[in-house]
Design a protein around this motif. Structure first.
Motif, short mmCIF file in Angstrom:
data_model
loop_
_atom_site.label_atom_id
_atom_site.label_comp_id
_atom_site.label_asym_id
_atom_site.label_seq_id
_atom_site.Cartn_x
_atom_site.Cartn_y
_atom_site.Cartn_z
N VAL A 1 25.81 2.25 4.72
CA VAL A 1 25.27 2.40 6.06
C VAL A 1 23.94 1.66 6.14
O VAL A 1 23.62 1.02 7.13
CB VAL A 1 25.04 3.90 6.39
CG1 VAL A 1 24.78 4.06 7.86
CG2 VAL A 1 26.22 4.71 5.94
N ASN B 1 22.65 -1.25 8.64
CA ASN B 1 21.41 -1.09 9.38
C ASN B 1 20.50 -2.29 9.19
O ASN B 1 19.92 -2.82 10.12
CB ASN B 1 20.71 0.18 8.93
CG ASN B 1 19.44 0.42 9.71
OD1 ASN B 1 19.47 0.40 10.93
ND2 ASN B 1 18.35 0.61 9.01
N THR C 1 20.33 1.44 23.05
CA THR C 1 21.05 0.58 22.12
C THR C 1 21.27 -0.80 22.72
O THR C 1 21.59 -1.73 22.03
CB THR C 1 22.43 1.16 21.73
OG1 THR C 1 23.06 1.59 22.92
CG2 THR C 1 22.28 2.31 20.77
N PHE D 1 25.72 2.86 14.87
CA PHE D 1 24.75 3.86 15.29
C PHE D 1 25.37 5.20 15.63
O PHE D 1 24.71 6.22 15.60
CB PHE D 1 23.91 3.34 16.45
CG PHE D 1 22.74 2.56 15.95
CD1 PHE D 1 21.67 3.22 15.36
CD2 PHE D 1 22.73 1.18 16.01
CE1 PHE D 1 20.60 2.51 14.85
CE2 PHE D 1 21.67 0.47 15.50
CZ PHE D 1 20.59 1.13 14.92
N VAL E 1 24.76 7.02 12.69
CA VAL E 1 23.39 7.07 12.16
C VAL E 1 23.06 8.51 11.79
O VAL E 1 23.28 9.42 12.58
CB VAL E 1 22.39 6.55 13.21
CG1 VAL E 1 20.97 6.78 12.73
CG2 VAL E 1 22.62 5.08 13.47
N GLY F 1 17.71 8.95 10.81
CA GLY F 1 17.74 7.50 10.99
C GLY F 1 17.46 6.73 9.71
O GLY F 1 17.65 7.23 8.60
N PHE F 2 16.98 5.49 9.89
CA PHE F 2 16.73 4.62 8.75
C PHE F 2 15.26 4.22 8.69
O PHE F 2 14.64 3.96 9.72
CB PHE F 2 17.60 3.36 8.86
CG PHE F 2 19.06 3.68 8.77
CD1 PHE F 2 19.62 4.03 7.55
CD2 PHE F 2 19.85 3.67 9.90
CE1 PHE F 2 20.96 4.36 7.46
CE2 PHE F 2 21.19 3.99 9.82
CZ PHE F 2 21.75 4.34 8.60
N ALA G 1 15.51 6.30 14.56
CA ALA G 1 16.65 7.21 14.74
C ALA G 1 17.19 7.03 16.15
O ALA G 1 16.51 6.47 17.01
CB ALA G 1 16.20 8.64 14.53
N PRO G 2 18.39 7.51 16.40
CA PRO G 2 18.96 7.35 17.75
C PRO G 2 18.02 7.84 18.84
O PRO G 2 17.91 7.21 19.88
CB PRO G 2 20.23 8.20 17.68
CG PRO G 2 20.63 8.16 16.25
CD PRO G 2 19.34 8.11 15.46
N ASN H 1 14.75 5.69 2.35
CA ASN H 1 16.02 6.17 2.92
C ASN H 1 16.61 7.28 2.07
O ASN H 1 17.19 8.23 2.59
CB ASN H 1 17.01 5.02 3.07
CG ASN H 1 16.71 4.20 4.31
OD1 ASN H 1 16.51 4.76 5.38
ND2 ASN H 1 16.65 2.88 4.16
#
Ligand code: ADP
Ligand code: MG
Length: 658
Positions: free
Chosen positions: A402, A406, A437, A453, A456, A460-461, A475-476, A620
């Motif tokens: 993932v 990303n 997005t 996403f 996600v 998040g990342f 994050a979203p 992460n």
């Protein structure tokens, strides 16, 4: 010595009043409880000068028959119980028959009432022990009690009253307790003609909201448990939610507000390592049990009770709250993140006061996308290598995919010329991720990136590290800010606890060189007490003579839990002993608390410090671990580990869409 004489009734009442009516708030409590016992649907309270000048309570309850008005003001006269057996099963709040008599003996009291089927209301007045003849009056239905000039005839007691504001605060608290446990009743409160509360009959949830406030209600954890015929319902504060007023601690047993040390202790223990020491507990909990299991006739004020089986009640409460608090996982419910102004205030404060903050332009970590193939996990792996190595690397591998996607998105975003992004046009009013997005794709179709996403993870990342203190992640919902040390500390702590619970011991190793320690006489004394506990956790010592008053010369640590075996153990041991000194010893829960304190100290010692540079994969890995770790929304000391700055907050900061 003078001859023995029976005291006059009035004086007996005044003596009793000393116990039951020690301030205006206790008079208010007696009156409100009477209205509740009379099944009132509406209660209106008017206070003047903190209740000292006036307490007026009007209800629409069952009322008192005209011929019983005098009796209602008599001591030991009650309609609520008749026999000892009834006392043992009493369901009403009152039963001692001394409330009105006590209040009447120390104030000017007027009692008016009209039962449901009576065609008129009657009124009776009491002043300084004398009853005036009753007269007809007008009142729709129910009872009205006016208590004026409390203690006008007891100057000594009047002197002990605190300021109007303080007495008012006590009254307010009583009102709130009654309101909270009786949501089915509409309640109004005015103080000096100003309306303070006007509560309709409402659901339990709505009443809780009204009494404990928005901040508590929004973040509260719901409690709903039963054990045999006991049930525990209500709400407890999320440990890292915003502050709630200091006295927001409500515990009811069968509808009666109760202050019980064992219960408070159980709740405090449940919050042991999740609540910051400056935060006060906040809860509204309702325990229901058969009346036989609890004795309420322990104290005249009836706020103390005695449980038949207090040990089990303690365990029941402790275990259930503990279980609920374990669910406070970072990112688990993004709706529970604290508000951003809190965050903004905090971080600017951090920047102003933090002494380790050194600004140098060149030190900024560059948020360049990294190749997921070069996962530089040495550091993080080392941290957990001794505990659950396989699991950790498996997680990281799992998330690497993932992460790779990303990173690809980031690259694409960076390569994308700004004018091609639909960003400016589309996100002006956007405050949710779906709209945002659009930033990442040139068209609004559900693209490959969108699919990524959808998966996600909540936190998040990672994008970057801020001054070696915070991890910033995308994050979203917006920007996630993680206090790296606090988060890592909790992850390590929970792993230590799990490892200990599973194997009864921590992985430990012998030191190549015994580590000498310098303990002061008081530290040595604490060491002698706690040595067995430390040994059970994997420590070994040489030349420890526990009978010696002072530390033996060659005292040294020879073996230590692997996680900390490479640390400065002298310093760590001193910190551990300092923590142990703060906690009692002996009882089971205290030993558990000590064990936790030791593990927490070890975790804190070992967790990544400020200024430790982390790579994106390492960051992460921390985020992913947070999402799986119990209680990870706050560190071992109860500080929050993460915050979300959502798009609405970010947009507001930049006046977007205004
Ligand atoms: P207790 O509540 O312990 O019975 P109190 O002195 O407070 O003793 O009240 C005496 C009696 O007066 C009660 O038992 C009840 O019958 C009656 N009473 C008092 N207040 C009310 C009220 N608001 N509505 C109806 N009855 C009341
Ligand atoms: Mg009463």
């Amino acid at each position: 010595m003078r001859s023995i004489q029976r005291l006059p009734d009035h004086l007996i009442n005044q003596i009793a009043a000393g116990e039951v009516i020690d301030r205006p708030a206790s008079a208010l409590k007696e009156l409100l409880e009477n209205s509740i016992d009379a099944d009132a649907r509406h209660i209106a309270v008017a206070l003047e000068a903190g209740g000292v000048r006036l307490i007026l309570v009007e209800d629409d309850g069952s009322g008192i028959a005209a011929e019983e008005l005098e009796l209602a003001l008599d001591r030991h006269a009650t309609s609520k119980i008749r026999t000892l057996d009834e006392l043992e099963h009493v369901q009403t709040l009152g039963f001692r028959g001394e409330g009105l008599a006590s209040i009447a003996s120390v104030s000017r009291l007027t009692l008016s009432s009209r039962p449901r089927d009576a065609d008129m209301a009657w009124q009776i007045r009491a002043e300084d022990g004398k009853l005036l003849p009753k007269t007809p009056c007008s009142y729709p239905q129910g009872t009205r009690v006016e208590v004026a000039e409390l203690y006008f005839n007891v100057p000594a007691r009047r002197k002990f009253l605190k300021s109007t504001q303080t007495e008012y605060a006590h009254c307010l608290h009583i009102f709130q307790r009654i309101a909270l446990s009786n949501p089915q009743v509409a309640l109004r409160l005015t103080h000096n003609q100003k309306t303070i509360f006007n509560l309709p009959a409402q659901s339990m949830q709505a009443r809780m909201h009204a009494i404990l406030g928005e901040s508590f209600a929004h973040h509260a954890l719901n409690i709903d448990a039963n054990l045999q015929d006991w049930t525990l319902n209500g709400w407890i504060a999320h440990p890292s939610a915003g502050s709630v007023s200091k006295d927001a601690m409500y515990f009811f047993v069968n509808g009666r507000f109760v202050r019980d040390r064992a219960i408070t202790h159980a709740i405090r223990q449940a919050y042991r390592d999740v609540l910051h020491h400056e935060r006060s507990l906040a809860y509204a909990l309702f325990l229901s049990m058969p009346p036989d299991d609890v004795d309420i006739n322990v104290h005249p004020s009836k706020t103390e009770v005695r449980f038949k089986d207090s040990q089990n009640i303690f365990r029941f409460i402790f275990h259930h709250l503990r279980e609920q608090l374990a669910q406070t996982i970072a990112g688990a419910s993004l709706a529970t993140s604290a508000n951003s102004s809190d965050l903004a205030a905090k971080s600017s404060e951090n920047l102003k006061t933090s002494s380790h903050f050194t600004f140098s332009g060149g030190q900024f970590p560059k948020p360049t996308p990294q190749n997921a193939g070069e996962l530089g996990l040495n550091f993080y792996d080392k941290q957990f290598g001794t505990l659950t190595k396989r699991e950790t690397s498996a997680n990281i591998a799992e998330h690497a995919d993932v992460f790779a996607e990303n990173a690809a998105i980031q690259t694409q975003t960076q390569n994308c010329p700004p004018e091609n992004l639909s960003f400016a046009k589309n996100s002006a009013k956007s405050n949710n991720f779906a709209k945002n997005t659009a930033i990442f794709s040139k068209n609004n179709e559900k693209s490959a990136q969108q699919a990524v996403f959808d998966e996600v993870p909540p936190l998040g990342f990672a994008l970057a590290q801020l001054h070696g203190i915070y991890i910033l992640a995308q994050a979203p919902q917006g920007l996630i800010v993680v206090d790296m040390h606090a988060a890592h500390e909790r992850i390590l702590y929970e792993r230590l606890k799990t490892s200990l619970a599973q194997r009864q011991a921590l992985p430990a190793q012998h030191l190549l060189l015994p580590q000498r320690c310098q303990l002061s006489p008081s530290q040595w004394a604490h060491f002698c007490v706690h040595a067995p506990l430390l040994e059970s956790l994997g420590f070994s010592f040489e030349n420890k003579d526990l009978n010696s008053e002072t530390m033996p010369e060659n005292f040294a640590i020879t073996r230590a839990p692997s996680l900390i075996a490479h640390e400065a153990l002298d310093d760590l041991l001193q910190r551990i002993l300092a923590h142990c000194a703060d906690i009692g010893e002996g009882a089971d829960d205290e030993i558990a608390a000590q064990q936790d304190a030791i593990l927490a100290t070890m975790a804190c010692h070992r967790a990544v410090r400020a200024h430790h540079r982390l790579s994106l994969p390492e960051m992460n890995a921390i985020l992913r671990d947070m999402e799986k770790t119990e209680r990870s929304a706050q560190c071992n000391h109860g500080r929050p580990t993460w915050r979300l700055l959502d798009f609405a907050e970010l947009d507001a900061l930049f006046l977007r869409g205004k």
